[in-house]
Design an enzyme around this catalytic site. Structure first.
Site, mmCIF file in Angstrom:
data_model
loop_
_atom_site.group_PDB
_atom_site.id
_atom_site.type_symbol
_atom_site.label_atom_id
_atom_site.label_comp_id
_atom_site.label_asym_id
_atom_site.label_seq_id
_atom_site.Cartn_x
_atom_site.Cartn_y
_atom_site.Cartn_z
ATOM 1 N N SER A 143 -6.516 -5.385 -39.248
ATOM 2 C CA SER A 143 -5.259 -5.619 -39.971
ATOM 3 C C SER A 143 -5.639 -6.334 -41.263
ATOM 4 O O SER A 143 -6.754 -6.874 -41.368
ATOM 5 C CB SER A 143 -4.363 -6.533 -39.122
ATOM 6 O OG SER A 143 -3.307 -7.063 -39.902
ATOM 7 N N TYR A 156 -2.847 -13.751 -33.434
ATOM 8 C CA TYR A 156 -2.977 -12.374 -33.927
ATOM 9 C C TYR A 156 -4.093 -12.314 -34.981
ATOM 10 O O TYR A 156 -4.965 -11.450 -34.932
ATOM 11 C CB TYR A 156 -1.638 -11.915 -34.521
ATOM 12 C CG TYR A 156 -1.633 -10.474 -34.978
ATOM 13 C CD1 TYR A 156 -1.460 -9.425 -34.071
ATOM 14 C CD2 TYR A 156 -1.814 -10.148 -36.319
ATOM 15 C CE1 TYR A 156 -1.460 -8.103 -34.486
ATOM 16 C CE2 TYR A 156 -1.819 -8.830 -36.748
ATOM 17 C CZ TYR A 156 -1.637 -7.816 -35.832
ATOM 18 O OH TYR A 156 -1.644 -6.509 -36.249
HETATM 19 N N1 LIG Z 1 2.417 -1.729 -37.798
HETATM 20 C C1 LIG Z 1 1.817 -2.526 -38.645
HETATM 21 O O1 LIG Z 1 2.389 -2.913 -39.678
HETATM 22 C C2 LIG Z 1 0.408 -2.972 -38.386
HETATM 23 C C3 LIG Z 1 -0.243 -3.724 -39.373
HETATM 24 C C4 LIG Z 1 -1.551 -4.139 -39.163
HETATM 25 C C5 LIG Z 1 -2.211 -3.783 -37.997
HETATM 26 N N2 LIG Z 1 -1.546 -3.068 -37.048
HETATM 27 C C6 LIG Z 1 -2.301 -2.727 -35.834
HETATM 28 O O2 LIG Z 1 -2.184 -1.349 -35.572
HETATM 29 C C7 LIG Z 1 -2.430 -1.092 -34.190
HETATM 30 C C8 LIG Z 1 -1.401 -0.120 -33.661
HETATM 31 O O3 LIG Z 1 -0.123 -0.735 -33.642
HETATM 32 P P1 LIG Z 1 1.193 0.004 -34.150
HETATM 33 O O4 LIG Z 1 1.663 -0.724 -35.319
HETATM 34 O O5 LIG Z 1 0.981 1.455 -34.206
HETATM 35 O O6 LIG Z 1 2.203 -0.397 -32.970
HETATM 36 P P2 LIG Z 1 2.901 0.480 -31.839
HETATM 37 O O7 LIG Z 1 3.524 -0.495 -30.917
HETATM 38 O O8 LIG Z 1 3.750 1.542 -32.419
HETATM 39 O O9 LIG Z 1 1.648 1.177 -31.108
HETATM 40 C C9 LIG Z 1 0.764 0.432 -30.309
HETATM 41 C C10 LIG Z 1 0.485 1.218 -29.038
HETATM 42 O O10 LIG Z 1 -0.449 0.469 -28.258
HETATM 43 C C11 LIG Z 1 -0.041 0.553 -26.900
HETATM 44 N N3 LIG Z 1 -0.575 -0.572 -26.133
HETATM 45 C C12 LIG Z 1 -0.157 -1.866 -26.135
HETATM 46 N N4 LIG Z 1 -0.866 -2.579 -25.239
HETATM 47 C C13 LIG Z 1 -1.749 -1.721 -24.669
HETATM 48 C C14 LIG Z 1 -2.744 -1.860 -23.671
HETATM 49 N N5 LIG Z 1 -2.963 -3.032 -23.060
HETATM 50 N N6 LIG Z 1 -3.453 -0.760 -23.323
HETATM 51 C C15 LIG Z 1 -3.230 0.417 -23.905
HETATM 52 N N7 LIG Z 1 -2.288 0.623 -24.848
HETATM 53 C C16 LIG Z 1 -1.568 -0.446 -25.222
HETATM 54 C C17 LIG Z 1 1.486 0.551 -26.948
HETATM 55 O O11 LIG Z 1 2.068 1.068 -25.769
HETATM 56 C C18 LIG Z 1 1.738 1.408 -28.185
HETATM 57 O O12 LIG Z 1 1.895 2.766 -27.830
HETATM 58 C C19 LIG Z 1 -2.415 -2.468 -33.536
HETATM 59 O O13 LIG Z 1 -3.763 -2.854 -33.280
HETATM 60 C C20 LIG Z 1 -1.781 -3.373 -34.559
HETATM 61 O O14 LIG Z 1 -2.213 -4.699 -34.439
HETATM 62 C C21 LIG Z 1 -0.268 -2.663 -37.208
#
Ligand SMILES: NC(=O)c1ccc[n+]([C@@H]2O[C@H](COP(=O)([O-])OP(=O)(O)OC[C@H]3O[C@@H](n4cnc5c(N)ncnc54)[C@H](O)[C@@H]3O)[C@@H](O)[C@H]2O)c1
Length: 298
Positions: A143, A156
């Site tokens: 991130s 986080y």
């Molecule tokens: N959305 C943002 O703005 C953003 C910004 C920076 C980083 N991220 C990172 O991106 C990655 C994806 O997140 P996203 O934003 O797509 O969110 P999201 O919630 O849409 O997708 C995350 C997915 O991970 C799955 N998940 C959660 N815990 C789990 C586990 N223990 N085992 C297996 N699957 C699991 C959830 O069910 C979900 O489908 C994360 O690592 C998040 O920290 C997101």
């Protein structure tokens, strides 16, 4: 890697958001994708998109913190689609609050999924990739929070700093095997991340309260974020070019520059201690020579 046709991609968190965007983009250029996720309902919904288009996709129910299950998931993925070429450690969760209000459960959950999940992905798949000898690529999702601390996102940030450090080391270790490593550092992306709490296991409840007001604001914020498929196209370009970092957010240039500048300000100029610098550089060079001589061949 430039040709994704017939390649097997294993994507944690593949049922939603950034992981699903990665699955969609890479399947459209010929990859066979495995969506590994803790939410079976979301896997089913996500798979429909691929099946409607006749694209090869397979879903596996996986909690990335469960090491034995990860090993079984890898076996299943290989049985269905063959050996892995692309590993996307994307699954992640978020919960916010000041550190003095955190519980140990907050630490165990957030670090366990965001960092532990990446560790488990590497431990499970990288030895298989090396043994096969065909190269590949690993994309670990950190991130922009991997670069600066935030008072309401301490755990986080710590988890993402850890992913970044580990991935830089992995990049160096795997180069000789033809396995690339990229660190994806998204800023705001339009995903379901505000709903993370739905996957928090019962034994790790208690701690940060994400009240409805905060959730409403977070949902509003993320609705205006980058589209996950657009982000995944940047990831594809990064893999093709062999880039270590994927940060396709120009608005982060200024805060990142300020952050690096603040760190550099804490380092005295070389002219302040030439003798000390020379001694430490000589020691480091000697250490590196000794390590090189002691290193076993592959
Ligand atoms: N959305 C943002 O703005 C953003 C910004 C920076 C980083 N991220 C990172 O991106 C990655 C994806 O997140 P996203 O934003 O797509 O969110 P999201 O919630 O849409 O997708 C995350 C997915 O991970 C799955 N998940 C959660 N815990 C789990 C586990 N223990 N085992 C297996 N699957 C699991 C959830 O069910 C979900 O489908 C994360 O690592 C998040 O920290 C997101």
């Amino acid at each position: 890697m430039h040709d994704f046709k017939g390649k097997m991609a294993f994507i944690t968190g593949g049922a939603s958001g950034i992981g699903l965007g990665q699955a969609q983009v890479f399947s459209q250029v010929g990859a066979k994708v495995v969506l590994a996720d803790i939410r079976p309902d979301r896997i089913e919904l996500a798979l429909a998109w691929f099946h409607d288009r006749g694209l090869p996709a397979h879903g596996i129910h996986l909690d990335v913190t469960d090491r034995a299950a990860f090993e079984r998931a890898a076996d299943e993925a290989e049985r269905v689609f063959g050996a892995i070429d692309l590993l996307f450690n994307t699954a992640g969760v978020a919960a916010f609050g000041p550190l003095h209000k955190a519980s140990y459960a907050d630490y165990d959950w957030i670090m366990g999924v965001n960092f532990g999940g990446v560790v488990n992905g590497i431990q499970t798949f990288v030895p298989r990739m090396i043994a096969r000898g065909c190269g590949g690529h690993v994309v670990n999702t950190a991130s922009v929070a991997a670069f600066y601390g935030s008072d309401v996102a301490g755990i986080y940030c710590a988890s993402k700093f850890a992913v970044r450090g580990l991935s830089e080391a992995l990049h160096q270790s795997l180069a000789k095997y033809g396995i690339g490593v990229s660190i994806l550092c998204p800023a705001n992306v339009n995903t379901r991340i505000p709903e993370s709490g739905t996957t928090r296991p019962a034994h790790l409840r208690g701690g940060y309260e994400m009240d409805e007001t905060l959730l409403v604001s977070l949902r509003k914020l993320h609705k205006r974020g980058m589209d996950p498929e657009v982000l995944a196209k940047h990831v594809k370009t990064a893999i093709e070019r062999g880039d270590l970092y994927v940060i396709p957010f120009p608005e982060e240039r200024e805060p990142l520059s300020r952050s690096f500048a603040r760190i550099l300000e804490c380092i005295p100029p070389e002219s302040s201690d030439p003798a000390g610098i020379a001694a430490r550089r000589a020691a480091a060079a000697e250490f590196a020579r000794e390590r090189q001589a002691q290193r076993p061949a592959r």
